[in-house]
Scaffold this active site. Structure first.
Site, mmCIF file in Angstrom:
data_model
loop_
_atom_site.group_PDB
_atom_site.id
_atom_site.type_symbol
_atom_site.label_atom_id
_atom_site.label_comp_id
_atom_site.label_asym_id
_atom_site.label_seq_id
_atom_site.Cartn_x
_atom_site.Cartn_y
_atom_site.Cartn_z
ATOM 1 N N ASN A 169 0.851 -1.182 0.000
ATOM 2 C CA ASN A 169 0.000 0.000 0.000
ATOM 3 C C ASN A 169 0.892 1.238 0.000
ATOM 4 O OD1 ASN A 169 -2.958 -0.946 0.404
ATOM 5 N ND2 ASN A 169 -1.754 -2.181 1.854
ATOM 6 N N GLU A 170 1.142 1.747 -1.186
ATOM 7 C CA GLU A 170 2.061 2.860 -1.367
ATOM 8 C C GLU A 170 1.384 4.192 -1.006
ATOM 9 O OE1 GLU A 170 5.035 2.321 -1.733
ATOM 10 O OE2 GLU A 170 5.549 0.846 -3.249
ATOM 11 N N PRO A 171 2.181 5.282 -0.880
ATOM 12 C CA PRO A 171 1.601 6.596 -0.602
ATOM 13 C C PRO A 171 0.426 6.909 -1.529
ATOM 14 C CG PRO A 171 3.973 6.725 -0.469
ATOM 15 C CD PRO A 171 3.650 5.335 -0.945
ATOM 16 N N THR A 188 10.394 1.974 -3.519
ATOM 17 C CA THR A 188 10.158 0.556 -3.241
ATOM 18 C C THR A 188 10.900 -0.311 -4.247
ATOM 19 O OG1 THR A 188 7.985 1.031 -2.290
ATOM 20 C CG2 THR A 188 8.376 -1.215 -3.053
#
Length: 637
Positions: A169-171, A188
């Site tokens: 769950n990235e920014p 990442t």
């Protein structure tokens, strides 16, 4: 029994933790807490089994949970812990990604856990990295439904990425997001690059459980190890909830614990600047840390700090103990001044009471341990040069072959040169044939690994000869833990330690230099340091060890903080250039090095910039202005 505030012990007081919004516990290293987390999981499995209910675990991949999985495997094999009632759901998987790929999380989980316990194959759920694009949306919905159908996650194990991602769950991820496909953040992908032998090979997408899925777990434990996680841990625990740092959503979970080692906790207010949150027990190290921090905060040299500077920044208690800023400033200034020496092996026939190293014996036996075949010159090339010039009996020990860091293109170049000199050499031809048909999933053959290791050896010998060291004083240890042909290395073994012990026992050194840089992105530095520490523990009862001092340097990734430095070795402009040229001999590691982390600069540039910055920090604190400084911290065994 859950590992709650009581069982995880050592939480800070209310005053110390008043900036913190997530319960966290700090340990010295990752070993003890990994065992504790594994025990909590085992207790939950047993509790559920006693009630004839399934135990639903959400599992993570990456380096953080490996020791947890090792302990669970041990408990299964030695204590009879059964996984027959366990159903698992993994957080994520790269997309696209084949299950057989050694970089897949399917492969990771079976390698570290599932192949070694009695979990039923039908109870293992890992996102399928090969599901078709047309079916992907429905697949994610079904994955989510399956978690809910079994009653939800009883326990979710997490790591954290430097972007603040949990799972993938990235920014920008929404707090109620479910399982879905996602585009990976550049950072990442950079962090994953070493495992994939370059960022170009890292997938750009992944399948991940959502924030909402994770938050539905009844219990969450997040693991974070190492200084490279410190900044994001501080933002997550002390910052505001924001989608830009998805892990901050965990502030709203009622049963979450962050388990940290000292490195990961270094940016927390109660660790970094404890005087801002509570009264302190002012030992000498904390005094120096506080004075250096205040000097840097106010952009003043130490000797210019005033009583009001201390009082206005939470250090009135320190002044009460020390008397005046004037007295404290001189004391701390002198302490820093005494770390500086142009004689890293000690200055002969000199008063050494205020020097970091001893004057006697005048000619010391020295071992420089280098995890890879270039860490010695990158991290302490100037000091290396000084030790040789000043007549010490210097030995360099390259702990690993470093073969994994030689590109296939570089190896093919050397193989083809060899073939031109020896057209009928079958071994060379077999290497060329292998490299020309090698695929991403192929592990280098022993012959290819040997060639790549020989390339690193020849470069090391060229560099050490340039610095005036005889070949007889260069030792290639080729520690077995490293020789897997893949990024994933074996655990340290008695054979590794025995090799280290023998060299130390043969040389009987007065000084040992070793890499204390644990931010190395693929962990070789840490294993090499652990091997040294284990060897020192075994040898410490020998008489010669009473006169052996160990100095730790840091590598291309980080430097010691000013207050941590116990020996600072200045370099002249000429020495900076000489160090640069020594690094240049490691030609296979220039121009597109494989393991450079998130920093695009070449290692020689990083080393020079870091050494200049250390010198500038010393100068800003009010000390002499040098071109560059290499820094060391003493390890006491």
């Amino acid at each position: 029994m859950k590992l709650d505030h009581i069982r995880y012990n050592k939480p800070g007081t209310f005053e110390e933790t008043r900036y913190e919004k997530i319960h966290n516990v700090i340990f010295d290293d990752s070993k003890e807490p990994s065992i504790l987390v594994a025990r909590e999981i085992a207790d939950l499995i047993k509790e559920k089994n006693a009630k004839n209910k399934p135990c639903v675990l959400g599992l993570a991949t990456g380096s953080s949970p490996i020791k947890v999985y090792e302990e669970l495997v041990r408990m299964h094999k030695e204590e009879g812990l059964s996984f027959a009632n366990v159903t698992t759901f993994n957080l994520d998987e790269y997309y696209p990604m084949d299950k057989s790929n050694i970089q897949s999380y399917f492969y990771f989980m079976h390698e570290h856990l599932f192949n070694h316990v009695d979990i039923l194959p039908e109870n293992i759920n890992i996102p399928d990295g090969k599901v078709s694009a047309d079916d992907l949306y429905q697949y994610c919905i079904d994955y989510e439904k399956k978690i809910k159908s079994i009653g939800g996650l009883d326990f979710q194990l997490l790591g954290i990425g430097r972007t603040g991602h949990i799972g993938f769950n990235e920014p920008g991820s929404h707090f109620n997001s479910g399982t879905r496909s996602i585009t990976l953040d550049h950072i990442t992908r950079v962090d994953a690059a070493p495992s994939f032998l370059g960022i170009d090979n890292v997938p750009r997408k992944a399948i991940t459980m959502g924030i909402g899925t994770v938050m539905s777990a009844k219990r969450i434990v997040l693991l974070a190890w190492g200084g490279n996680k410190a900044e994001i841990i501080q933002k997550t625990i002390e910052g505001h909830i924001t989608s830009e740092v998805p892990a901050t959503y965990l502030q709203n979970h009622k049963n979450t614990t962050f388990i940290l080692d000292e490195g990961a906790a270094t940016e927390l207010t109660r660790v970094k600047t404890p005087w801002l949150v509570t009264s302190c027990d002012w030992d000498e190290s904390l005094k120096l840390k506080a004075v250096v921090w205040l000097s840097e905060l106010l952009n003043k040299s130490i000797l210019k700090l005033t009583d009001s500077d201390y009082n206005n920044n939470g250090m009135s208690g320190l002044l009460t103990e020390e008397g005046t800023a004037y007295d404290l400033n001189i004391k701390m200034f002198n302490r820093l001044q005494h770390t500086i020496t142009g004689w890293p092996g000690g200055k002969p026939n000199a008063d050494d009471s205020n020097r970091p190293e001893r004057a006697a014996p005048e000619r010391k036996r020295v071992i420089i341990f280098s995890p890879h075949p270039d860490d010695d010159v990158i991290s302490m090339g100037g000091t290396f040069d000084r030790l040789v010039e000043q007549g010490h009996d210097v030995h360099v020990a390259y702990q690993t072959s470093g073969n994994i860091a030689v590109s296939d293109e570089e190896a093919l170049k050397f193989a083809e040169i060899t073939q031109s000199l020896c057209p009928n050499c079958d071994e060379t031809q077999s290497i060329i044939n292998f490299l020309k048909i090698k695929t991403d999933n192929d592990i280098d053959s022993k012959k290819v690994r040997k060639l790549k290791g020989l390339i690193r050896r020849s470069e090391s010998l060229a560099a050490t000869r340039y610095l005036g060291l005889g070949d007889e004083n260069v030792h290639f240890l080729d520690l077995p833990f490293y020789e897997t042909g893949t990024i994933k290395k074996n655990n340290i073994s008695s054979e590794d330690v025995a090799i280290m012990e023998k060299l130390i026992d043969d040389i009987k050194p007065h000084q040992i230099y070793a890499a204390g840089d644990l931010a190395d992105p693929h962990g070789t530095h840490k294993v090499c340091l652990d091997a040294l520490f284990t060897a020192l523990e075994a040898l410490k009862h020998n008489d010669y060890m009473n006169n052996c001092w160990v100095w730790l340097y840091r590598g291309a990734w980080h430097e010691w903080e000013s207050y941590q430095i116990e020996m600072a070795v200045p370099m002249s402009p000429d020495q900076v250039l000489k160090k640069r040229h020594a690094i240049f001999y490691h030609q296979s590691q220039k121009d597109g090095v494989m393991f450079q982390g998130d920093d695009s600069r070449e290692f020689w540039v990083r080393a020079e910039d870091r050494n200049r910055l250390t010198a500038k920090k010393y100068n800003d604190l009010g000390l002499a202005d040098y071109a560059a400084i290499e820094a060391f911290k003493r390890y006491h065994f």
